[in-house]
Scaffold this motif. Sequence first.
Motif, PDB file in Angstrom:
ATOM      1  N   CYS A  77       7.611   3.168  -2.580  1.00 33.29           N
ATOM      2  CA  CYS A  77       6.253   3.715  -2.519  1.00 33.29           C
ATOM      3  C   CYS A  77       6.219   4.832  -1.479  1.00 33.29           C
ATOM      4  O   CYS A  77       6.645   4.631  -0.333  1.00 33.29           O
ATOM      5  CB  CYS A  77       5.269   2.614  -2.145  1.00 33.29           C
ATOM      6  N   ALA A  81       0.797   7.430  -0.384  1.00 37.05           N
ATOM      7  CA  ALA A  81       0.051   6.645  -1.374  1.00 37.05           C
ATOM      8  C   ALA A  81      -1.271   6.167  -0.780  1.00 37.05           C
ATOM      9  O   ALA A  81      -1.344   5.837   0.416  1.00 37.05           O
ATOM     10  CB  ALA A  81       0.880   5.448  -1.828  1.00 37.05           C
ATOM     11  N   ILE A  85      -2.990   1.044  -3.182  1.00 39.43           N
ATOM     12  CA  ILE A  85      -1.717   0.785  -3.860  1.00 39.43           C
ATOM     13  C   ILE A  85      -1.052  -0.446  -3.246  1.00 39.43           C
ATOM     14  O   ILE A  85      -0.843  -0.515  -2.030  1.00 39.43           O
ATOM     15  CB  ILE A  85      -0.776   2.001  -3.741  1.00 39.43           C
ATOM     16  N   THR A  87       2.150  -3.069  -2.771  1.00 39.40           N
ATOM     17  CA  THR A  87       3.616  -2.989  -2.754  1.00 39.40           C
ATOM     18  C   THR A  87       4.214  -4.349  -2.412  1.00 39.40           C
ATOM     19  O   THR A  87       3.550  -5.223  -1.848  1.00 39.40           O
ATOM     20  CB  THR A  87       4.112  -1.962  -1.730  1.00 39.40           C
ATOM     21  N   LEU A  96       6.418  -0.374  -5.709  1.00 43.97           N
ATOM     22  CA  LEU A  96       5.041  -0.336  -6.188  1.00 43.97           C
ATOM     23  C   LEU A  96       4.780  -1.482  -7.148  1.00 43.97           C
ATOM     24  O   LEU A  96       5.667  -1.877  -7.925  1.00 43.97           O
ATOM     25  CB  LEU A  96       4.802   0.967  -6.944  1.00 43.97           C
ATOM     26  N   CYS A  98       2.073  -2.079 -10.177  1.00 39.96           N
ATOM     27  CA  CYS A  98       1.030  -1.401 -10.959  1.00 39.96           C
ATOM     28  C   CYS A  98       0.223  -2.458 -11.702  1.00 39.96           C
ATOM     29  O   CYS A  98       0.476  -2.758 -12.870  1.00 39.96           O
ATOM     30  CB  CYS A  98       1.646  -0.391 -11.930  1.00 39.96           C
ATOM     31  N   THR A 103      -4.177   2.291 -10.066  1.00 39.71           N
ATOM     32  CA  THR A 103      -2.779   2.543  -9.711  1.00 39.71           C
ATOM     33  C   THR A 103      -2.068   3.285 -10.834  1.00 39.71           C
ATOM     34  O   THR A 103      -1.294   4.223 -10.591  1.00 39.71           O
ATOM     35  CB  THR A 103      -2.057   1.226  -9.404  1.00 39.71           C
ATOM     36  N   TRP A 106      -3.191   6.851 -10.749  1.00 36.07           N
ATOM     37  CA  TRP A 106      -2.613   7.522  -9.584  1.00 36.07           C
ATOM     38  C   TRP A 106      -1.163   7.906  -9.862  1.00 36.07           C
ATOM     39  O   TRP A 106      -0.741   9.030  -9.578  1.00 36.07           O
ATOM     40  CB  TRP A 106      -2.699   6.629  -8.347  1.00 36.07           C
ATOM     41  N   LEU A 107      -0.416   6.988 -10.471  1.00 36.94           N
ATOM     42  CA  LEU A 107       0.966   7.298 -10.839  1.00 36.94           C
ATOM     43  C   LEU A 107       1.023   8.424 -11.870  1.00 36.94           C
ATOM     44  O   LEU A 107       1.872   9.313 -11.794  1.00 36.94           O
ATOM     45  CB  LEU A 107       1.657   6.047 -11.384  1.00 36.94           C
ATOM     46  N   GLN A 110       0.793  11.616 -10.347  1.00 30.92           N
ATOM     47  CA  GLN A 110       2.064  11.981  -9.722  1.00 30.92           C
ATOM     48  C   GLN A 110       3.112  12.405 -10.759  1.00 30.92           C
ATOM     49  O   GLN A 110       4.272  12.610 -10.428  1.00 30.92           O
ATOM     50  CB  GLN A 110       2.614  10.792  -8.921  1.00 30.92           C
TER      51      GLN A 110
END
Length: 306
Positions: A77, A81, A85, A87, A96, A98, A103, A106-107, A110
């Motif tokens: 992670c 972040a 999030i 972890t 991470l 999910c 989440t 958010w990924l 990214q």
Amino acid sequence: MGKFTKAHSELMVAGKKLSISNPEKLLWRRLGIKKIDYLHYLSEVAPFMLPFLNERLLTVIRFPNGIHKESFYQKNCPDYAPTFIKTVTHEGIDYLLCNDIATLLWLGNQAAIEYHIPFQPYHARHPSEIVFDLDPPSQNEFSLAVEAALQLKQICDKLQLITYVKTSGNKGLQVYLPLENNKFSYADTRRFTAFIAEYLVKKNTAWFTTERLKKHRGKRLYIDYVQHAEGKTIIAPYSCRGNDQALVATPLDWKEVNENLHPRQFSLDVVRTRLKRKGCPFQSFHESKEVQQFANVLTWLSEHGA
């Protein structure tokens, strides 16, 4: 949750504040698919995808500048972040989890395109499913994956085992057998997968192989049962793949597995429409774990010296 628009740099998702950056960035340039389109896809598949990601140590492949540019695997992670999030630290890696749509999005922001997951939740020692990966040499030999999947289903039907099937999002098929949670060890599942794979290869020596080295496979399909092991991963249902066709690892109905099937049929846009039209073929997957008769099969294997 509201619609994404160009104007949205921040929005609330399930009570969490999410920042969206560069929504117009092209992720699949040839197809004109932008990050905003990808985020819409993830928001629509989230109810079907998240149950398979839940509590799994996640590995993603990110394509920050689109699938035609450089990509990289990410397990740790990142420091930046957001606080929502979750972890879990495992073997020195801050993985991470999910578990929710915030989440997942958010990924997606990214540019995490591929989602690879192990076969069990992080807190379990034993697998929650068996997966056979049916890997032909290329998409041109996809008919071999169809044949292998149908033969595998026929065997499992005779053993009264429940099976599900999905495309890999690349060139093959993957056959799933749900298992009662944390009950059977990887040694148990290996007895079964090795037996089935060797049986299929012996029956179809010209078509199938368990040879690990690609150079020795020729034009045969590789039945990968070795990948089903602790610490290994598989592409998650509904994950996109980093190929130029924007293909998705797509759950199928068994009746779709026939000579007309091809993985190029299941792109991101097609899967969005398909889910709205017919729902998810894996909808009963988690419920079926409670009635899967895998213990009986292990007894049968012991009785037959396998």
